[in-house]
Design a protein around this motif. Sequence first.
Motif, PDB file in Angstrom:
ATOM      1  N   VAL A 156      49.179  65.909 -44.553  1.00  0.00           N
ATOM      2  CA  VAL A 156      49.326  66.422 -43.195  1.00  0.00           C
ATOM      3  C   VAL A 156      50.758  66.941 -43.014  1.00  0.00           C
ATOM      4  N   ASP A 157      50.898  68.256 -43.116  1.00  0.00           N
ATOM      5  CA  ASP A 157      52.207  68.880 -42.976  1.00  0.00           C
ATOM      6  C   ASP A 157      52.388  69.622 -41.656  1.00  0.00           C
ATOM      7  N   ASP A 158      51.282  69.922 -40.976  1.00  0.00           N
ATOM      8  CA  ASP A 158      51.387  70.672 -39.723  1.00  0.00           C
ATOM      9  C   ASP A 158      50.114  70.478 -38.905  1.00  0.00           C
ATOM     10  N   ALA A 159      50.019  71.194 -37.800  1.00  0.00           N
ATOM     11  CA  ALA A 159      48.885  71.045 -36.884  1.00  0.00           C
ATOM     12  C   ALA A 159      47.563  71.423 -37.542  1.00  0.00           C
ATOM     13  N   ARG A 160      47.580  72.454 -38.361  1.00  0.00           N
ATOM     14  CA  ARG A 160      46.337  72.860 -39.023  1.00  0.00           C
ATOM     15  C   ARG A 160      45.820  71.765 -39.944  1.00  0.00           C
ATOM     16  N   ASP A 161      46.712  71.126 -40.686  1.00  0.00           N
ATOM     17  CA  ASP A 161      46.299  70.035 -41.575  1.00  0.00           C
ATOM     18  C   ASP A 161      45.727  68.874 -40.771  1.00  0.00           C
ATOM     19  N   LEU A 162      46.380  68.547 -39.659  1.00  0.00           N
ATOM     20  CA  LEU A 162      45.894  67.446 -38.829  1.00  0.00           C
ATOM     21  C   LEU A 162      44.503  67.761 -38.283  1.00  0.00           C
ATOM     22  N   LYS A 163      44.285  68.997 -37.903  1.00  0.00           N
ATOM     23  CA  LYS A 163      42.975  69.414 -37.426  1.00  0.00           C
ATOM     24  C   LYS A 163      41.915  69.205 -38.499  1.00  0.00           C
ATOM     25  N   ARG A 164      42.233  69.569 -39.724  1.00  0.00           N
ATOM     26  CA  ARG A 164      41.277  69.401 -40.823  1.00  0.00           C
ATOM     27  C   ARG A 164      40.961  67.929 -41.056  1.00  0.00           C
ATOM     28  N   VAL A 165      41.981  67.099 -40.976  1.00  0.00           N
ATOM     29  CA  VAL A 165      41.781  65.664 -41.186  1.00  0.00           C
ATOM     30  C   VAL A 165      40.903  65.071 -40.090  1.00  0.00           C
ATOM     31  N   VAL A 166      41.231  65.390 -38.842  1.00  0.00           N
ATOM     32  CA  VAL A 166      40.510  64.798 -37.711  1.00  0.00           C
ATOM     33  C   VAL A 166      39.074  65.296 -37.647  1.00  0.00           C
ATOM     34  N   GLN A 167      38.874  66.584 -37.819  1.00  0.00           N
ATOM     35  CA  GLN A 167      37.526  67.135 -37.704  1.00  0.00           C
ATOM     36  C   GLN A 167      36.675  66.832 -38.934  1.00  0.00           C
ATOM     37  N   GLY A 168      37.314  66.681 -40.088  1.00  0.00           N
ATOM     38  CA  GLY A 168      36.554  66.462 -41.308  1.00  0.00           C
ATOM     39  C   GLY A 168      36.351  65.016 -41.683  1.00  0.00           C
ATOM     40  N   GLY A 169      36.978  64.092 -40.946  1.00  0.00           N
ATOM     41  CA  GLY A 169      36.814  62.684 -41.268  1.00  0.00           C
ATOM     42  C   GLY A 169      37.537  62.260 -42.522  1.00  0.00           C
ATOM     43  N   HIS A 170      38.659  62.949 -42.856  1.00  0.00           N
ATOM     44  CA  HIS A 170      39.387  62.645 -44.087  1.00  0.00           C
ATOM     45  C   HIS A 170      40.398  61.523 -43.877  1.00  0.00           C
ATOM     46  N   ALA A 171      39.940  60.415 -43.352  1.00  0.00           N
ATOM     47  CA  ALA A 171      40.808  59.259 -43.123  1.00  0.00           C
ATOM     48  C   ALA A 171      39.922  58.084 -42.742  1.00  0.00           C
TER      49      ALA A 171
END
Length: 235
Positions: free
Chosen positions: A175-190
């Motif tokens: 997670v380096d920026d807002a786009r990465d955080l969006k991918r993590v949150v929406q994709g369930g990568h955590a």
Amino acid sequence: MQKLSQHTAILIFSRTAREEAHVKQFGRHLSAAQNLKIAQLLIRRTRRMAKRTRLPVFTVSGGQQRGRTFGQRFTNAIADVFDKGYDQVITIGSDCPALTPQILLDAQQQLQRGKIVTGADHSGGIYFLGISRQHFLRQTLANIPWQSGQDFDSIRQYADQLQIELAAGSMLIDVDDARDLKRVVQGGHANCDLLKKLRQLLQYARISVSCPVWFPQFAFPNACGLRGPPVYPVG
């Protein structure tokens, strides 16, 4: 020196939460306090995850780091752990929510088989590096073009030069920026707990600002299912 119960140690090498929040913008409508909270959540999650391996864990962040360049600070921290008597070090950052204890334990096994272990992130960097004392060439590693998007390729070349097999894990998201955080949150990568806290924080931000946060919907397909351990192909 205390008697070592393990030959392998984990090194968390990262910025402090305040440094992360200053360098990274996790959402353009987030307040400074909300941005800091996200950095704190990621760091705390990383520390808890590392401790679940039951391997010794050391943290070097902020002013604890020594050196002029990133490579110098990184290799100095690794050398310090070797100086404590450990034979293998697995270094991780604080911004990879999909990293699991099982991935680190699998990496430990690969280290014990004489390999160098790493995993690429989505931008060409790496989210962890496992290396043994015998394969640690401090100056050579320090001179790698770190944080350039060539980290993974450089580690592959490093292993090739030493004629050591490289075990590479699955690609994960840093997670380096807002786009990465969006991918993590929406994709369930955590894990579920982190996703819940991030979702609550971002939803709160959406309500509290005049312009809606550009995280439009929060979908959690299979959010509670952890990804399996990576497959380590022959390098």
